[in-house]
Design an enzyme around this catalytic site. Sequence first.
Site, PDB file in Angstrom:
ATOM      1  N   ASP A 297       0.071   2.196   9.940  1.00 51.70           N
ATOM      2  CA  ASP A 297      -1.156   1.402   9.918  1.00 51.70           C
ATOM      3  C   ASP A 297      -0.924   0.121  10.699  1.00 51.70           C
ATOM      4  O   ASP A 297       0.092  -0.562  10.494  1.00 51.70           O
ATOM      5  CB  ASP A 297      -1.567   1.056   8.484  1.00 51.70           C
TER       6      ASP A 297
ATOM      7  N   ASP B 181       0.804  -1.217   0.000  1.00 52.24           N
ATOM      8  CA  ASP B 181       0.000   0.000   0.000  1.00 52.24           C
ATOM      9  C   ASP B 181       0.838   1.269   0.000  1.00 52.24           C
ATOM     10  O   ASP B 181       0.328   2.344  -0.290  1.00 52.24           O
ATOM     11  CB  ASP B 181      -0.927   0.022   1.217  1.00 52.24           C
TER      12      ASP B 181
ATOM     13  N   ARG C   7      -7.552  11.054  10.329  1.00 51.22           N
ATOM     14  CA  ARG C   7      -7.037   9.785  10.874  1.00 51.22           C
ATOM     15  C   ARG C   7      -5.842   9.994  11.791  1.00 51.22           C
ATOM     16  O   ARG C   7      -4.730   9.573  11.492  1.00 51.22           O
ATOM     17  CB  ARG C   7      -6.675   8.814   9.757  1.00 51.22           C
TER      18      ARG C   7
ATOM     19  N   ASP D 202       0.051   5.791   1.355  1.00 54.69           N
ATOM     20  CA  ASP D 202      -1.169   5.421   2.082  1.00 54.69           C
ATOM     21  C   ASP D 202      -1.099   5.973   3.500  1.00 54.69           C
ATOM     22  O   ASP D 202      -1.174   7.175   3.685  1.00 54.69           O
ATOM     23  CB  ASP D 202      -1.350   3.904   2.050  1.00 54.69           C
TER      24      ASP D 202
END
Length: 483
Positions: free
Chosen positions: A248, A220, A300, A244
């Site tokens: 994560d 990603d 986020r 991305d």
Amino acid sequence: MMLQRSCIVLFFSLFLLVPQMVFSMLNRTLLLIPHPDPELVAYQVQWKVNASITRRQALDTTDQAGSTPCITGNPIDDCWKCDPNWPNNRQGLADCGIGFGQYALGGKGGQFYFVTDSSDDDAVNPKPGTLRYGVIQEEPLWIVFPSNMMIKLKQELIFNSYKTLDGRGANVHIVGGGCITLQYVSNIIIHNIHIHHCYQSGNTNVRSSPTHYGFRTKSDGDGISIFGSKDIWIDHCSLSRCKDGLIDAVMGSTGITISNNFFSHHNEVMLLGHSDHYEPDSGMQVTIAFNHFGEKLIQRMPRCRRGYIHVVNNDFTQWEMYAIGGSGNPTINSQGNRYTAPTNPFAKEVTKRVETPDGDWKGWNWRSEGDILVNGAFFVASGEGAEMRYEKAYSVEPKSASFITQITFHSGVLGVGGRNNNLGMWTTTGSEGTSGLDSYNDYTDEMSGAGSTNRLSFSVLVFLLSSISYLVVFTSSTQMFML
């Protein structure tokens, strides 16, 4: 007797057919056990912060010489930076963790590995002295950098367990394809590293250990991808401009602390959780502490699915959409942060329930305790009886919010080069310069970099294990019959 021997031979033949990685993956997955009392862990973090602040205040009062005391009020930094001999005791850093990732050992107790070669020419057969060669080794290693370097990755940098990346004393940048992948590993510490301009790579073979390499599908382009892993600590890094996410964590990862980092120039900063319906993410526990969420961030910070997320003593200096979002009923414990809203009158809310009707999230456990809300920022709490449950009679209160500037003053990379990534060295077009601003899609079932060679379907695994069990029973029965 001949039949018994045949069964034994067949048993071991079938056993050897099961790849070693399957059992390794199975064992690691079984060990992804969350802390039984996350509220206790959150309490301990706040206690350590307030203890450091109290010591700092005492030094300010008693200091007669006018010198600046070492104690900052940041319990992680106070643990190691006040030791003038820390360069000779680098592995002492492993004793300074807090929160859910405090048990990350990294390479503590192992040998030092010196990165002397910044190249990354071969992802299958890396040269000794390169960073890739060090991170794939089986044994614990404390990896250091004797000089400044820019490491331009060709493919994902896949870590093995028990590794520390210690960039103190050097100006170390990791950029390029991948970048860092922590997949089915544990006990990783990443400290004082610039990570930026990471883009997608893959569809090729990449080595993950001295004895294994396999085909990796397209990644990603995360700065750091945490996949099915535990006991991870990311501290004092500067992260920006990846394809991305900057960080994560998915697929049941837990025991994570993200602290003292500087985030900037990015859209989807941090994702915690694979999907709303992925049950193992319910055990995800993450501490986000003492970070500075800086300029040109959109959303986020983090975006959570399931799990327990403790957001404590961070400085959020504006966002464009929202700061903290979630779906799938995560628990969010926000304590002692400073939230500075943007000038946009329609983006003042700190929180966002992503694609969830009001009636569904009213019972979610989201609280704000001791936060400082600036420029019209507001935090929408939720949860029936939340105030009673969350504001119990602690001897520790999140009074440290007023010390946010002091606690986060040294966030990001320390020392040489400062915390800001040298963005002027990079173009903003093409694959290597993609800022991530064009990536608005959530994770799908096709997770980043999960090569087919690293997976074995659950049904096949059950079949193999069942076959082994059957052979054991059959062999025993045959032996009894022959007796």
